[in-house]
Scaffold this motif. Structure first.
Motif, PDB file in Angstrom:
ATOM      1  N   ALA A   1      32.763 -29.106 -36.168  1.00 52.39           N
ATOM      2  CA  ALA A   1      33.698 -30.164 -35.752  1.00 52.39           C
ATOM      3  C   ALA A   1      33.929 -31.143 -36.911  1.00 52.39           C
ATOM      4  O   ALA A   1      35.059 -31.548 -37.180  1.00 52.39           O
ATOM      5  CB  ALA A   1      33.166 -30.888 -34.522  1.00 52.39           C
TER       6      ALA A   1
ATOM      7  N   THR B   1      36.973 -25.797 -30.872  1.00 52.77           N
ATOM      8  CA  THR B   1      36.795 -27.246 -30.717  1.00 52.77           C
ATOM      9  C   THR B   1      37.971 -27.793 -29.916  1.00 52.77           C
ATOM     10  O   THR B   1      39.120 -27.454 -30.202  1.00 52.77           O
ATOM     11  CB  THR B   1      36.749 -27.921 -32.117  1.00 52.77           C
ATOM     12  OG1 THR B   1      35.562 -27.474 -32.777  1.00 52.77           O
ATOM     13  CG2 THR B   1      36.717 -29.428 -32.027  1.00 52.77           C
TER      14      THR B   1
ATOM     15  N   THR C   1      32.730 -28.574 -28.141  1.00 50.64           N
ATOM     16  CA  THR C   1      32.689 -27.406 -29.031  1.00 50.64           C
ATOM     17  C   THR C   1      31.985 -26.233 -28.358  1.00 50.64           C
ATOM     18  O   THR C   1      31.117 -26.423 -27.511  1.00 50.64           O
ATOM     19  CB  THR C   1      31.924 -27.728 -30.337  1.00 50.64           C
ATOM     20  OG1 THR C   1      30.650 -28.253 -29.991  1.00 50.64           O
ATOM     21  CG2 THR C   1      32.661 -28.693 -31.223  1.00 50.64           C
TER      22      THR C   1
ATOM     23  N   ARG D   1      27.698 -26.127 -34.340  1.00 58.44           N
ATOM     24  CA  ARG D   1      28.877 -26.661 -33.636  1.00 58.44           C
ATOM     25  C   ARG D   1      29.250 -28.047 -34.134  1.00 58.44           C
ATOM     26  O   ARG D   1      30.414 -28.340 -34.381  1.00 58.44           O
ATOM     27  CB  ARG D   1      28.610 -26.685 -32.137  1.00 58.44           C
ATOM     28  CG  ARG D   1      28.578 -25.287 -31.538  1.00 58.44           C
ATOM     29  CD  ARG D   1      27.899 -25.274 -30.194  1.00 58.44           C
ATOM     30  NE  ARG D   1      28.304 -26.390 -29.378  1.00 58.44           N
ATOM     31  CZ  ARG D   1      27.530 -26.949 -28.445  1.00 58.44           C
ATOM     32  NH1 ARG D   1      26.307 -26.494 -28.240  1.00 58.44           N
ATOM     33  NH2 ARG D   1      27.979 -27.949 -27.724  1.00 58.44           N
TER      34      ARG D   1
END
Ligand SMILES: Cc1ncc(COP(=O)(O)O)c(C=O)c1O
Length: 435
Positions: A112, A294, A130, A108
């Motif tokens: 991002a 996100t 996220t 995650r």
């Protein structure tokens, strides 16, 4: 025996017979509770592929499905993905436990950073939430579900005309309404920027605007940076909410940062927004369903709350996301050496597609095919909107066994040095001879 008692006994017997007959009928009937539901149409693209697979014609060509193929027409496992798989398999700590509800943390955070940039102020200020998703489709679904619960239900989702076939159904599935905005200009085979801006202006304030971050599907037509700035101006002035769908980062131009430019521009201008990422195309992990949602918000407090609600929504839908694809992506994104190899693999795919665009263009010019074909070169990413009419597509399928969607979209990845001559000549024939 009294008449009353006789009556009671007779009624009881009758009831028993009725129950028996009803029970018999219940078992015997073949009528379903779902008898009268309508038969759903098969998905057009998957149906097209199924027809292609059954076709026995040796020179058949599949330009329907949006999946990368090598020059021999075969699926391509990225070398860096093969490497990462070996590392994962040989790691004694690999197991098949559940991931967290919001997915693999290293995946995650890397996702991002990939879309927002490593130096993104939003990341530094902890304004990013996220949640790992079932690829890009799942990110779209979770994103719209989140907005339907925590944003507004009284505004439409603005969708480009045309758009990826699944968008409308996903929006509908969470009870939101959609409205189309002008996008493609068939006269120029390019962007209808005036129509686009006008539609944004005409929509109710605060509408959700679904934007393709790069490599618009199905047209392959993207706004220029200057046009993106104008789009951001109107979205800002109207207080609209930007919703980015990013299914082709790095795959479109071969440059990860260039393909993320629009998203980063909006973040830089201070918008709260949402991004759906898919690793289907840029990692070739189609069936592994690796993706990420996100959300960029205004402050860290909101970000924590958003992520907590994404976790709740996710728990009720899928409990927790699949691990395998996310592990591959995480390993590659977090290791500088593997990351560099991935960038090379991305270039292999995107440059082959760009080369196919050039070759197709050259052949159509050589054949003096009526019409202009610059758009084949100018459009970007996996698809090209050829401008072919449905009647012409029909002949390509029936006479030449070349499969493409009826809107004239072709997947450039389906072309190779081996079939491009055949495709160009067939296209030339339908343009000349089919109305
Ligand atoms: C615009 C767009 N969004 C999302 C997706 C989602 O794909 P997946 O769920 O396979 O990641 C696609 C795939 O074709 C797409 O073109």
């Amino acid at each position: 025996m009294s008449a009353n008692r006789l009556n009671l006994i007779l009624n009881h017997l009758l009831n028993q017979i009725n129950e028996f007959v009803n029970a018999e009928n219940f078992v015997a009937t073949t009528e379903s509770l779902f008898q009268n539901i309508p038969l759903a149409e098969p998905d057009k693209i998957f149906h097209l592929t199924a027809t292609y697979v059954q076709d026995k014609f040796p020179q058949k060509v599949n330009l329907g499905v949006g999946a990368y193929r090598d020059n021999d027409g075969n699926p391509w496992i990225l070398p860096v993905v093969r490497k990462a798989e070996q590392i994962i398999i040989n790691d004694p700590n690999t197991n098949h436990e559940y991931l967290q509800i919001t997915g693999l943390p290293t995946f995650r955070t890397a996702s991002a950073k990939l879309i927002l940039g490593v130096d993104s102020p939003a990341i530094k200020e902890n304004r990013v939430s996220t949640c790992q998703s079932i690829s890009g489709t799942g990110a779209n679904h979770l994103g719209f579900l989140f907005l339907s619960r925590f944003y507004r239900k009284d505004v439409p989702v603005l969708i480009s005309n045309p758009t990826w076939v699944n968008h409308k159904d996903i929006v509908r599935s969470v009870g939101l309404e959609f409205r189309e905005y002008a996008y493609y200009n068939p006269k120029t085979n390019g962007l209808d920027i005036d129509g686009f801006l006008e539609a944004l202006n005409d929509a109710p304030n605060g509408s959700i605007v679904l934007l393709h971050a790069c490599a618009h599907n199905p047209t392959g037509v993207d706004p220029s940076q200057e046009q993106w700035c104008k789009i951001a101006d109107v979205i800002g002035a109207k207080n609209h909410f930007p919703f980015f769908d990013c299914a082709y980062q790095g795959f479109a131009s071969g440059d990860l940062d260039k393909d993320a430019w629009a998203v980063r521009h909006f973040v830089q201008r201070g918008f709260e927004l949402l991004i759906c990422q898919s690793y289907s195309k840029n990692f070739g992990l189609y069936g592994q369903r690796a993706g990420c949602l996100t959300v960029v918000s205004k402050n860290a407090d909101a970000a924590i709350k958003i992520e907590s609600q994404l976790a709740r929504l996710q728990r009720a839908e899928i409990s927790n996301p699949p691990a395998y694809g996310a592990r591959i992506v995480s390993l590659v994104l977090n290791d500088p050496q593997l990351h560099a190899e991935w960038v090379e693999d991305l270039r292999t795919m995107s440059y082959r597609i760009i080369e196919m665009r050039k070759q197709l263009y050259d052949k159509l010019i050589e054949l003096r095919t009526p019409g202009t074909w610059n758009h084949i070169l100018e459009q970007i990413g996996m698809f090209s909107y050829t401008g072919l009419r449905t009647s012409q597509v029909k002949v390509l399928i029936q006479k030449y066994h070349i499969y493409l969607t009826d809107n004239g979209r072709i997947s450039m990845a389906g072309l190779s040095t081996k079939n491009i001559d055949y495709f160009a000549k067939s296209l030339d024939d339908v343009v000349r001879n089919v109305e």
